[in-house]
Design a protein around this motif. Structure first.
Motif, PDB file in Angstrom:
ATOM      1  N   VAL A 120       0.840  -1.204   0.000  1.00 67.14           N
ATOM      2  CA  VAL A 120       0.000   0.000   0.000  1.00 67.14           C
ATOM      3  C   VAL A 120       0.872   1.250   0.000  1.00 67.14           C
ATOM      4  CG1 VAL A 120      -1.609   1.355   1.412  1.00 67.14           C
ATOM      5  CG2 VAL A 120      -2.006  -1.081   1.042  1.00 67.14           C
ATOM      6  N   ALA A 121       1.942   1.224   0.802  1.00 67.69           N
ATOM      7  CA  ALA A 121       2.839   2.385   0.854  1.00 67.69           C
ATOM      8  C   ALA A 121       3.502   2.621  -0.504  1.00 67.69           C
ATOM      9  CB  ALA A 121       3.896   2.186   1.927  1.00 67.69           C
ATOM     10  N   GLU A 122       3.923   1.542  -1.163  1.00 68.66           N
ATOM     11  CA  GLU A 122       4.540   1.706  -2.485  1.00 68.66           C
ATOM     12  C   GLU A 122       3.520   2.233  -3.490  1.00 68.66           C
ATOM     13  OE1 GLU A 122       6.264  -2.029  -3.531  1.00 68.66           O
ATOM     14  OE2 GLU A 122       7.727  -1.946  -1.900  1.00 68.66           O
ATOM     15  N   ASN A 123       2.306   1.685  -3.458  1.00 74.50           N
ATOM     16  CA  ASN A 123       1.265   2.166  -4.365  1.00 74.50           C
ATOM     17  C   ASN A 123       0.858   3.586  -4.025  1.00 74.50           C
ATOM     18  OD1 ASN A 123       1.233  -0.245  -5.757  1.00 74.50           O
ATOM     19  ND2 ASN A 123      -0.423  -1.106  -4.549  1.00 74.50           N
ATOM     20  N   ALA A 124       0.789   3.900  -2.742  1.00 75.31           N
ATOM     21  CA  ALA A 124       0.437   5.258  -2.330  1.00 75.31           C
ATOM     22  C   ALA A 124       1.480   6.253  -2.832  1.00 75.31           C
ATOM     23  CB  ALA A 124       0.299   5.339  -0.813  1.00 75.31           C
ATOM     24  N   GLU A 125       2.738   5.873  -2.787  1.00 74.12           N
ATOM     25  CA  GLU A 125       3.792   6.775  -3.283  1.00 74.12           C
ATOM     26  C   GLU A 125       3.592   7.058  -4.770  1.00 74.12           C
ATOM     27  OE1 GLU A 125       6.776   9.387  -3.381  1.00 74.12           O
ATOM     28  OE2 GLU A 125       5.931   8.489  -1.566  1.00 74.12           O
ATOM     29  N   MET A 126       3.231   6.049  -5.533  1.00 69.30           N
ATOM     30  CA  MET A 126       2.967   6.267  -6.969  1.00 69.30           C
ATOM     31  C   MET A 126       1.761   7.186  -7.148  1.00 69.30           C
ATOM     32  SD  MET A 126       3.819   2.579  -8.781  1.00 69.30           S
ATOM     33  CE  MET A 126       2.237   1.923  -8.388  1.00 69.30           C
ATOM     34  N   ILE A 127       0.733   6.981  -6.344  1.00 69.71           N
ATOM     35  CA  ILE A 127      -0.465   7.826  -6.423  1.00 69.71           C
ATOM     36  C   ILE A 127      -0.118   9.254  -6.011  1.00 69.71           C
ATOM     37  CG2 ILE A 127      -2.742   8.230  -5.396  1.00 69.71           C
ATOM     38  CD1 ILE A 127      -2.972   5.121  -5.221  1.00 69.71           C
ATOM     39  N   TYR A 128       0.665   9.402  -4.940  1.00 64.09           N
ATOM     40  CA  TYR A 128       1.079  10.732  -4.490  1.00 64.09           C
ATOM     41  C   TYR A 128       1.847  11.461  -5.589  1.00 64.09           C
ATOM     42  CZ  TYR A 128       0.106   9.395   0.416  1.00 64.09           C
ATOM     43  OH  TYR A 128      -0.470   9.006   1.581  1.00 64.09           O
ATOM     44  N   GLN A 129       2.770  10.762  -6.229  1.00 61.49           N
ATOM     45  CA  GLN A 129       3.558  11.393  -7.290  1.00 61.49           C
ATOM     46  C   GLN A 129       2.665  11.794  -8.463  1.00 61.49           C
ATOM     47  OE1 GLN A 129       6.639  12.471  -7.160  1.00 61.49           O
ATOM     48  NE2 GLN A 129       6.801  11.653  -5.090  1.00 61.49           N
ATOM     49  N   ASP A 130       1.698  10.952  -8.791  1.00 64.37           N
ATOM     50  CA  ASP A 130       0.770  11.264  -9.878  1.00 64.37           C
ATOM     51  C   ASP A 130      -0.048  12.505  -9.525  1.00 64.37           C
ATOM     52  OD1 ASP A 130      -0.589  10.788 -12.347  1.00 64.37           O
ATOM     53  OD2 ASP A 130      -2.240   9.902 -11.209  1.00 64.37           O
ATOM     54  N   LEU A 131      -0.554  12.567  -8.299  1.00 59.39           N
ATOM     55  CA  LEU A 131      -1.319  13.737  -7.877  1.00 59.39           C
ATOM     56  C   LEU A 131      -0.448  14.991  -7.886  1.00 59.39           C
ATOM     57  CD1 LEU A 131      -3.348  12.188  -4.900  1.00 59.39           C
ATOM     58  CD2 LEU A 131      -4.243  12.873  -7.125  1.00 59.39           C
ATOM     59  N   LEU A 132       0.780  14.841  -7.420  1.00 59.72           N
ATOM     60  CA  LEU A 132       1.698  15.980  -7.382  1.00 59.72           C
ATOM     61  C   LEU A 132       1.992  16.498  -8.790  1.00 59.72           C
ATOM     62  CD1 LEU A 132       3.458  17.829  -5.648  1.00 59.72           C
ATOM     63  CD2 LEU A 132       5.273  16.111  -5.816  1.00 59.72           C
ATOM     64  N   GLN A 133       2.144  15.590  -9.751  1.00 55.08           N
ATOM     65  CA  GLN A 133       2.420  16.006 -11.130  1.00 55.08           C
ATOM     66  C   GLN A 133       1.280  16.848 -11.690  1.00 55.08           C
ATOM     67  OE1 GLN A 133       5.322  15.761 -12.692  1.00 55.08           O
ATOM     68  NE2 GLN A 133       6.000  14.882 -10.759  1.00 55.08           N
ATOM     69  N   ASN A 134       0.072  16.590 -11.243  1.00 54.63           N
ATOM     70  CA  ASN A 134      -1.062  17.402 -11.692  1.00 54.63           C
ATOM     71  C   ASN A 134      -1.150  18.724 -10.941  1.00 54.63           C
ATOM     72  OD1 ASN A 134      -2.395  15.691 -13.706  1.00 54.63           O
ATOM     73  ND2 ASN A 134      -2.653  14.284 -12.005  1.00 54.63           N
ATOM     74  N   LEU A 135      -0.609  18.775  -9.730  1.00 55.99           N
ATOM     75  CA  LEU A 135      -0.665  20.011  -8.940  1.00 55.99           C
ATOM     76  C   LEU A 135       0.381  21.038  -9.366  1.00 55.99           C
ATOM     77  CD1 LEU A 135      -1.236  18.827  -5.260  1.00 55.99           C
ATOM     78  CD2 LEU A 135      -2.819  20.056  -6.731  1.00 55.99           C
ATOM     79  N   ILE A 136       1.510  20.581  -9.838  1.00 57.14           N
ATOM     80  CA  ILE A 136       2.617  21.501 -10.149  1.00 57.14           C
ATOM     81  C   ILE A 136       2.204  22.580 -11.151  1.00 57.14           C
ATOM     82  CG2 ILE A 136       4.912  21.624 -11.215  1.00 57.14           C
ATOM     83  CD1 ILE A 136       5.513  18.937  -9.760  1.00 57.14           C
ATOM     84  N   PRO A 137       1.592  22.249 -12.298  1.00 56.76           N
ATOM     85  CA  PRO A 137       1.193  23.339 -13.207  1.00 56.76           C
ATOM     86  C   PRO A 137       0.117  24.250 -12.622  1.00 56.76           C
ATOM     87  CG  PRO A 137       0.594  21.178 -14.134  1.00 56.76           C
ATOM     88  CD  PRO A 137       1.333  20.939 -12.878  1.00 56.76           C
ATOM     89  N   ILE A 138      -0.747  23.699 -11.805  1.00 58.37           N
ATOM     90  CA  ILE A 138      -1.803  24.509 -11.178  1.00 58.37           C
ATOM     91  C   ILE A 138      -1.169  25.525 -10.236  1.00 58.37           C
ATOM     92  CG2 ILE A 138      -3.800  24.440  -9.636  1.00 58.37           C
ATOM     93  CD1 ILE A 138      -4.299  21.551 -10.705  1.00 58.37           C
ATOM     94  N   MET A 139      -0.221  25.055  -9.423  1.00 61.90           N
ATOM     95  CA  MET A 139       0.444  25.951  -8.473  1.00 61.90           C
ATOM     96  C   MET A 139       1.229  27.033  -9.202  1.00 61.90           C
ATOM     97  SD  MET A 139       1.678  23.268  -5.574  1.00 61.90           S
ATOM     98  CE  MET A 139       2.431  24.522  -4.557  1.00 61.90           C
ATOM     99  N   ALA A 140       1.866  26.658 -10.296  1.00 59.21           N
ATOM    100  CA  ALA A 140       2.623  27.657 -11.065  1.00 59.21           C
ATOM    101  C   ALA A 140       1.684  28.701 -11.657  1.00 59.21           C
ATOM    102  CB  ALA A 140       3.423  26.967 -12.161  1.00 59.21           C
ATOM    103  N   ALA A 141       0.524  28.259 -12.131  1.00 56.95           N
ATOM    104  CA  ALA A 141      -0.417  29.182 -12.767  1.00 56.95           C
ATOM    105  C   ALA A 141      -1.002  30.174 -11.776  1.00 56.95           C
ATOM    106  CB  ALA A 141      -1.537  28.400 -13.449  1.00 56.95           C
ATOM    107  N   ILE A 142      -1.264  29.726 -10.569  1.00 59.06           N
ATOM    108  CA  ILE A 142      -1.866  30.653  -9.596  1.00 59.06           C
ATOM    109  C   ILE A 142      -0.824  31.221  -8.635  1.00 59.06           C
ATOM    110  CG2 ILE A 142      -4.185  29.707  -9.787  1.00 59.06           C
ATOM    111  CD1 ILE A 142      -3.769  28.086  -7.301  1.00 59.06           C
TER     112      ILE A 142
END
Length: 180
Positions: free
Chosen positions: A61-83
């Motif tokens: 679960v921790a390994e899968n959660a890390e992959m999910i966290y990284q995926d979510l983070l990749q979507n947040l980075i452009p949003i944070m840069a834009a605002i």
């Protein structure tokens, strides 16, 4: 004399029977002790196996959660840069730092919602990133809800930064959609 021989013979037989009975009793007691010990050992092995399975499952679960966290983070980075929002300056996981930065900025400055609304409306990449983030975060929360028996972990995520950010992004999307 014959009576003496018969008494001696019966005495020997009696001593032999008592010895055999004592030996049998001790042997049965040892077998019962071994049975208890083996039963206890078996129960310990079952508990150890359960603990190891749980640790393996937790690691998975921790390994899968890390992959999910990284995926979510990749979507947040452009949003944070834009605002124009910076992540928190803490030692947390980068995803939680990013979400914390967004929610901290919104708490200090409600205009952050308006900035996000405008970016969703005007920039298709930001709108796509918001949609991807919301879909993946919602899928993650749904997965936690269906797989966790007591719901403690899923409620922690729902009530925490992940749930708050989903509400924030949903509000911004709704406001952007209302103006079309």
């Amino acid at each position: 004399m014959q009576e003496t021989i018969i008494f001696i013979f019966f005495g020997i037989i009696l001593i032999t029977l008592i010895t055999i009975a004592t030996y049998t009793y001790r042997t049965n007691a040892k077998i019962a002790d071994m049975n208890k010990t083996l039963s206890h050992q078996y129960n310990l092995i079952v508990k150890m196996q359960s603990v190891l399975k749980n640790k393996y499952a937790t690691n998975a679960v921790a390994e899968n959660a890390e992959m999910i966290y990284q995926d979510l983070l990749q979507n947040l980075i452009p949003i944070m840069a834009a605002i124009d929002i910076m992540p928190r300056n803490t030692s947390e996981h980068p995803l939680w730092r990013a979400l914390g930065g967004i929610m901290d900025e919104y708490a200090k400055n409600p205009f952050a919602l308006e900035k996000l609304r405008r970016n969703i409306k005007l920039d298709t990449e930001i709108a796509r990133s918001v949609d991807n983030y919301m879909r993946r975060a919602d899928n993650f929360l749904h997965h936690l809800t269906t797989t966790e028996p007591d719901g403690l972990l899923s409620s922690t995520f729902t009530d925490g930064l992940l749930g708050q950010s989903l509400t924030f992004f949903a509000q911004a999307k709704q406001l952007a959609a209302q103006e079309n």
